[in-house]
Design an enzyme around this catalytic site. Structure first.
Site, PDB file in Angstrom:
ATOM      1  CG  HIS A   1     -29.451 -86.971   4.953  1.00  0.00           C
ATOM      2  ND1 HIS A   1     -29.684 -87.729   3.827  1.00  0.00           N
ATOM      3  CD2 HIS A   1     -30.688 -86.722   5.482  1.00  0.00           C
ATOM      4  CE1 HIS A   1     -30.986 -87.935   3.684  1.00  0.00           C
ATOM      5  NE2 HIS A   1     -31.609 -87.342   4.689  1.00  0.00           N
TER       6      HIS A   1
ATOM      7  CG  HIS B   1     -33.042 -88.686   9.335  1.00  0.00           C
ATOM      8  ND1 HIS B   1     -33.793 -89.737   8.838  1.00  0.00           N
ATOM      9  CD2 HIS B   1     -32.995 -87.767   8.329  1.00  0.00           C
ATOM     10  CE1 HIS B   1     -34.172 -89.459   7.592  1.00  0.00           C
ATOM     11  NE2 HIS B   1     -33.697 -88.262   7.271  1.00  0.00           N
ATOM     12  CD  GLU B   2     -31.797 -84.137   8.767  1.00  0.00           C
ATOM     13  OE1 GLU B   2     -31.104 -84.039   7.731  1.00  0.00           O
ATOM     14  OE2 GLU B   2     -33.015 -84.393   8.740  1.00  0.00           O
TER      15      GLU B   2
ATOM     16  CG  HIS C   1     -24.745 -90.569   1.371  1.00  0.00           C
ATOM     17  ND1 HIS C   1     -25.998 -90.647   0.790  1.00  0.00           N
ATOM     18  CD2 HIS C   1     -23.922 -91.253   0.547  1.00  0.00           C
ATOM     19  CE1 HIS C   1     -25.922 -91.350  -0.329  1.00  0.00           C
ATOM     20  NE2 HIS C   1     -24.669 -91.728  -0.503  1.00  0.00           N
TER      21      HIS C   1
END
Length: 741
Positions: free
Chosen positions: A514, A510-511, A517
């Site tokens: 980020h 998940h991190e 991105h």
């Protein structure tokens, strides 16, 4: 080993003492204020007779953006250290600067000469049409930011707005302090009989917590060396740090111990928490919460909104409070049949363990028993197949296949070693630094991993976009993106590398989503590069999207191997892990909706709620949404840092909103191949590379070729099958009834 590029502008973490950073922040603010003063003088003299042209206005804006780099850097370092290495000195300096930063931010947002430059650009339609899309978007977002900063308010109301902003920044920081202090203040020495059921890794965690307890007691003078030496070894201690807390809540047979720890966790920073900070002050967040809501409502009214929820949504994809509330309540209806089945399954198994009345402190414990029985899945056995080095190398292999990028570690052997400038300085021994390259070996950016729980570190996991991609041609300044990815995972113990639970694996993915991105952006205008400028309810799209590869059989093969034998995850365990993906998904979804709806409603309520009203609203939401009873003493809201100390106020729904987007985006990979590089290239180019240079809705539709649909979310969550079964059962019952009649 490849040397570090100067375009990364890395920080020497051996150098910045808090007092040095404080001076750097103040100097940066002074320089920026001097620039604003100069703009004011120009406006009062030259521009009084000759309006500024759009081209000069853009030059001034670029110059001001560049001046602010120094502030972004110095404050970014201090804020980061306050999150990962907090101590009294760092915290004091951090909090002392908050009013100054708030005052500066308000001045920028209300500075008419600066505002007029943005207006000059957007009003010159011919000039505006020549701008690249990223610059045009940055101008539009800046104008909206000016409006939300009170640029159009009368002077007296601007002053009131500035005071509100300053008070909010201080209160939010204090809220966060209280949660951290309350979490770390709690220790519970354990007796031998309380250890029954704990796994080997769980025992190692509570033993490690015991060693930390001894060290801390000795350091603060609470115990002498003789008293410390007299304590048993190993000395077992329960704490509220997440790895320890979860180990006990999941495996401890002692139900009273689980209840004790649960109560301590859900009453942190509340009227039931008797801990105090170093100054002897209460850690109760009750008054702070009501003050924050009052100030947010005052801010909303000054800006012409009915409530703070409307302020929050003015910068998001969702259009209104009603739209978000309808989305959440409709999703709750879809999730409830599955949640009821989830609860019935837990209750059935609880009976087998002598628990007649299932309580929240039993849920994780019984859920683990269900997994072992129904799926033959033991988290402890699974953990051995996810050593952190293997997970990280597999994660890097996955993104290389998807996006054609390569990761290289570049970390020295000891923290804070700045003697070799080819190495990356770090703030702690646990930290690792990596460089990211494209397929042609062009450097894209750099990132730090700081993944283990420790004293002085804020709980949870997050990505901090410390440094954006940015160019300033006037001074030939080129800056590549750098970010911090932070977790609170189980550390390495007993001479073995860190062994992750699969939940921790999903969190890491998940991190990293980020992080990608932020790092893969091709935008060089900082305000809309990477995650900047992306609507808050879309910013979780890349992160939740990345989680899918932690649930894919081919992905799992790349991130797993036994820590001792290097054997792959056996097929029966893989099948069990995949089968358990939607285990308890109904209850988990209702829990997230409960938090999101509570957050939305307390910020939409007028008149503003006091502490009693906050708790009443939370109980009302639970009555509407939850199907599991919560103890009266539960004070979850007092530790809800996302909305009282983070950026999620009236925006916690974003997790579910973005989950819809990510599920629908991943369904394109399901259709075209989970590792299809063409689809990966399309996702990179339409979502990851463009940052906030276009509205999120446009980016999504450019990738998917249509508007978002909820069908994939329902399918991925396991709700579609359950709801179809319910409909079929209802239809069958109706037919039977008609036949009888």
């Amino acid at each position: 080993m490849t040397s570090i590029s100067s375009e990364l502008h890395l920080v020497d973490f051996a150098d910045p003492a808090p007092s040095t950073l404080q001076q750097q922040v103040i100097s940066a603010i002074d320089a920026a204020n001097a620039f604003l003063d100069e703009l004011t003088v120009m406006t009062e003299t030259k521009e009084a007779s000759t309006p500024i042209d759009a081209e000069q206005a853009l030059t001034d804006i670029k110059d001001f953006d560049h001046i602010n780099l120094a502030l972004d850097r110095s404050w970014g370092i201090l804020s980061h250290l306050n999150s990962v290495m907090s101590n009294d000195e760092i915290r004091h300096v951090h909090h002392e600067l908050l009013p100054k930063l708030s005052a500066y931010g308000t001045r920028v947002g209300q500075h008419q000469p600066l505002f007029s430059r943005y207006q000059a650009i957007i009003n010159d339609k011919a000039f505006f049409a020549t701008l690249e899309p990223a610059r045009a978007r940055a101008i539009e977002l800046a104008l909206r930011s000016f409006e939300l900063s009170g640029v159009a308010l009368p002077k007296t109301e601007q002053d009131k707005f500035a005071t509100i902003q300053s008070q909010l920044s201080t209160l939010s920081a204090t809220f966060s302090d209280h949660v951290l202090d309350a979490t770390q203040a709690y220790v519970l020495p354990l007796k031998q009989e309380q250890l029954t059921g704990l796994t080997d890794s769980g025992l190692a965690l509570v033993a490690d917590a015991g060693e930390q307890y001894k060290t801390n007691q000795l350091a603060n003078g609470s115990l002498t060396q003789t008293e410390v030496d007299a304590l048993p070894s190993p000395y077992y201690v329960a704490s509220l740090n997440m790895p320890v807390y979860l180990a006990i809540m999941t495996h401890a047979d002692d139900r009273h111990l689980r209840e004790t720890l649960y109560r301590a966790y859900v009453t942190r920073a509340s009227e039931f928490d008797e801990h105090t900070n170093a100054k002897g002050e209460s850690l109760n967040n009750a008054d702070i919460m009501s003050q924050i809501l009052q100030l947010r409502e005052q801010k909303a009214k000054l800006l012409g909104f009915n409530n703070y929820a409307e302020v929050s949504l003015s910068t998001k994809m969702a259009d209104s409070v009603a739209e978000v509330e309808t989305f959440l309540r409709d999703l709750a209806v879809q999730a409830t049949p599955t949640a009821e089945q989830d609860l019935a399954q837990l209750q059935k198994y609880a009976q087998d363990y002598g628990i007649k009345d299932l309580q929240p402190w039993d849920s994780a414990y019984i859920a683990e028993k269900v997994k072992q029985s129904e799926f033959s899945l033991s988290q402890e056995e699974i953990r051995s197949y996810f050593p952190l080095p293997r997970v990280i190398s597999g994660l890097f292999a996955i993104v290389e296949r998807l996006y054609g990028i390569k990761v290289q570690e570049q970390s020295n052997d000891s923290a804070n070693n700045s003697t070799d400038k080819s190495l990356a300085s770090r703030w702690h021994d646990d930290v690792r630094f990596y460089q990211l390259f494209d397929a042609d070996d062009n450097l894209l950016g750099g990132f730090y991993f700081d993944l283990f729980a420790r004293s002085g570190k804020r709980g949870g996991a997050w990505m901090s976009g410390f440094q954006s991609r940015y160019s300033y041609n006037k001074q030939d300044h080129q800056q590549l993106p750098v970010c911090f990815m932070v977790g609170n995972f189980t550390p390495a113990l007993d001479g073995k590398p860190s062994l992750l639970t699969h939940d921790e694996v999903v969190t890491l993915f998940h991190e990293f989503g980020h992080g990608l991105h932020h790092l893969l952006t091709q935008v060089t205008i900082g305000d809309v590069a990477g995650v900047n400028g992306v609507e808050w309810d879309a910013v979780e799209l890349p992160s939740q999207f990345m989680e899918n590869w932690a649930w894919d059989a081919e992905g799992i093969a790349l991130i797993s191997s036994h820590v001792e034998t290097s054997a792959p995850l056996p097929k029966d365990k893989l099948d069990a892990l995949l089968a358990v993906k939607n285990f308890q998904s109904g209850l988990q979804t209702l829990r997230q909706i409960e938090f999101a709806l509570f957050d939305l409603l307390i910020h939409a309520q007028t008149p503003v709620l006091d502490y009693k009203g906050i708790l009443t609203t939370l109980n009302s939401v639970r009555d509407d949404i939850a199907i599991v009873q919560t103890p009266d003493y539960n004070r979850f809201a007092n530790g809800f840092s996302h909305i009282f100390a983070g950026g999620y106020a009236a925006g916690y729904y974003s997790y579910k909103w973005a989950e819809l987007l990510s599920a629908d985006a991943f369904s394109k990979f399901e259709e075209e191949g989970v590792f299809n590089p063409i689809t990966g290239k399309a996702f990179r180019e339409t979502i990851l590379s463009v940052g906030g240079s276009f509205p999120a809705k446009v980016n999504f539709e450019n990738f998917r070729g249509r508007s978002a649909s909820i069908e994939a979310l329902l399918r991925h969550s396991g709700f579609a099958d359950t709801n179809n079964q319910t409909k079929n059962s209802t239809a069958a019952n109706a037919q039977t009834t008609r036949k009888v009649i």
